[in-house]
Design an enzyme around this catalytic site. Structure first.
Site, PDB file in Angstrom:
ATOM      1  N   ASP A  46      81.408  13.442  35.190  1.00 58.98           N
ATOM      2  CA  ASP A  46      80.327  12.514  35.563  1.00 58.98           C
ATOM      3  C   ASP A  46      80.923  11.316  36.290  1.00 58.98           C
ATOM      4  OD1 ASP A  46      78.067  11.027  35.895  1.00 58.98           O
ATOM      5  OD2 ASP A  46      77.539  10.905  33.767  1.00 58.98           O
ATOM      6  N   ASP A  97      71.701  12.823  38.345  1.00 60.61           N
ATOM      7  CA  ASP A  97      71.281  12.015  37.194  1.00 60.61           C
ATOM      8  C   ASP A  97      70.617  10.737  37.716  1.00 60.61           C
ATOM      9  OD1 ASP A  97      70.957  10.691  34.828  1.00 60.61           O
ATOM     10  OD2 ASP A  97      73.062  10.571  34.286  1.00 60.61           O
ATOM     11  N   LYS A 150      66.557  12.690  31.599  1.00 61.34           N
ATOM     12  CA  LYS A 150      66.514  11.759  30.477  1.00 61.34           C
ATOM     13  C   LYS A 150      65.036  11.559  30.163  1.00 61.34           C
ATOM     14  CE  LYS A 150      70.679   8.922  31.272  1.00 61.34           C
ATOM     15  NZ  LYS A 150      71.477   9.766  32.161  1.00 61.34           N
ATOM     16  N   LYS A 200      84.143  11.269  31.843  1.00 58.94           N
ATOM     17  CA  LYS A 200      83.750  10.234  32.816  1.00 58.94           C
ATOM     18  C   LYS A 200      84.863  10.068  33.849  1.00 58.94           C
ATOM     19  CE  LYS A 200      79.843   8.308  31.289  1.00 58.94           C
ATOM     20  NZ  LYS A 200      78.650   8.183  32.113  1.00 58.94           N
ATOM     21  N   GLU A 222      78.605  15.720  37.989  1.00 63.48           N
ATOM     22  CA  GLU A 222      77.357  14.959  37.881  1.00 63.48           C
ATOM     23  C   GLU A 222      77.412  13.722  38.774  1.00 63.48           C
ATOM     24  OE1 GLU A 222      76.089  14.709  33.833  1.00 63.48           O
ATOM     25  OE2 GLU A 222      75.121  12.778  34.130  1.00 63.48           O
TER      26      GLU A 222
END
Ligand code: MG
Length: 385
Positions: free
Chosen positions: A199, A263, A287, A170, A225
């Site tokens: 991400d 995302d 997702k 992250k 991401e």
């Protein structure tokens, strides 16, 4: 909480809240499915850090459908409102309006804006009918989640020893210069042949994203991401917002060699089709729990030969089993020799809940198709009673 309506759940109420009527314009057909649901509030073992602050507990709805012959199917509505989905309150209200006795026509009439509830009902209905996608793989790799900042460094070696070779870090949470300086330490700590996913959860502006992407070019970064995410104005992003988001991300994707994955940008209804239509050259993080009509979305992705990473929405084992079945059925990208090369799953999340009965299999570097089939929705249902 048990949701039980009655056979007389009114057609008028359905119309009032936007449920679409059948072609005949009437609510017709015998009610032959029993719908029950349990709303849950499940604390995480540790609060999850998101771009919108700390997330202490998961809220959602487990739905159970039963046919007249006694066949049963489960599904999960696991909305994430800051991704642009509906709220769990709206899903609960939708389930109450359907009532305890329903049928396929009523389920199909649930409005599009309740995408997560539609997903749950479709999953339960498919399971009840005994339909499940065929696994194309015996096992799939899983990405190890690393904490943000310097704490990532201490986590790499123990995960590497377990066998992980894909790591997700992250970023976008601390000072940019500090984080960029850490990137080399993180890369140096990775075992040979590993890949790193970054991400940013949309935290960067264009200039910051450019600095990162320049730095990633010669490093083992599988993808970055959601580097940016155009700020939404209001709950329902309009056409101008979409154009801004597309311009920004398509511009970045065309300017650097490191692939970009979307995302947050593909979480709304119609987003997958829109990005494919815009010629998105990068990766799409899917997702499944957030997609109303998962089958149709997968067909669209397949047709476009999209590059896909399947990912958790931090749902319970009920929703995760359906999501992982979709991942196992996905044939994946092929290398030059025509071999299927599926990307590691974004399901390195367990143990996740304080109540371990809601978890999927404890995360190892690989998950087998049989592990997915062993996940037991009935056990979650019972745990929530
Ligand atoms: Mg993400």
């Amino acid at each position: 909480m048990n949701g039980v309506g009655s056979r007389s759940a009114g057609a008028n109420r359905k119309s009032e809240v936007g449920f679409a009527r059948g072609r005949s314009g009437a609510w017709c057909g015998a009610v032959n499915l029993r719908l029950q649901f349990r709303r849950y509030r499940a604390p995480f073992r540790a609060p999850v850090r998101t771009a919108h602050g700390m997330w202490p507990e998961r809220e959602g709805l487990i739905v159970r459908l039963e046919s007249e012959t006694g066949a049963v199917g489960f599904g999960e509505a696991a909305p994430i409102p800051w991704f642009g989905t509906e709220t769990v309150e709206e899903d609960e209200a939708g389930a109450r309006i359907l009532g305890e006795w329903t049928n396929a026509e009523h389920l199909a009439a649930v409005p599009e804006r309740l995408g997560c509830l539609k997903h749950a009902l479709a999953a339960a209905k498919a399971e009840l009918a005994g339909s499940k996608p065929t696994a194309a793989h015996k096992a799939l790799g899983v990405a190890a989640l690393l904490p943000a900042g310097r704490a990532a460094l201490a986590q790499i070696e123990p995960r590497a020893e377990l066998g992980f070779r894909v790591f997700k870090w992250k970023v976008g949470v601390a000072d940019t210069a500090d984080e960029i300086a850490l990137l080399d330490d993180v890369c140096a700590a990775l075992p040979g042949g590993s890949k790193l996913r970054l991400d940013a959860n949309g935290a960067w502006d264009r200039r910051t994203a450019e600095r990162w992407l320049e730095r990633c070019a010669d490093r083992p970064v599988e993808f970055v991401e959601q580097p940016c995410f155009a700020p939404r104005s209001g709950a329902t992003p309009g056409a101008a917002w979409r154009r801004k988001d597309e311009d920004l991300l398509l511009g970045l994707a065309g300017s650097f060699p490191t692939p970009i994955a979307l995302d947050e940008s593909v979480a709304g209804a119609g987003d997958i089709e829109r990005w494919i239509g815009a010629g998105w050259p990068g990766i799409l993080v899917i997702k499944p729990a957030l997609i109303a009509d998962l089958r149709a979305a997968l067909r669209t992705l397949e047709k476009a030969k999209a590059r896909v990473v399947f990912s958790s929405a931090l749902e319970t084992a009920v929703g995760a089993r359906g999501a992982m079945r979709a991942a196992f059925a996905w044939s994946g990208e092929r290398d030059a020799a025509g071999e299927s090369r599926p990307r590691a799953l974004g399901f390195g999340v367990w143990p996740l809940f304080a109540d371990t009965r809601l978890d999927g299999p404890v995360t190892m570097p690989f998950v087998r198709a049989e592990d997915v089939e062993r996940m037991n929705p009935e056990a979650v249902w019972t745990a929530l009673s």
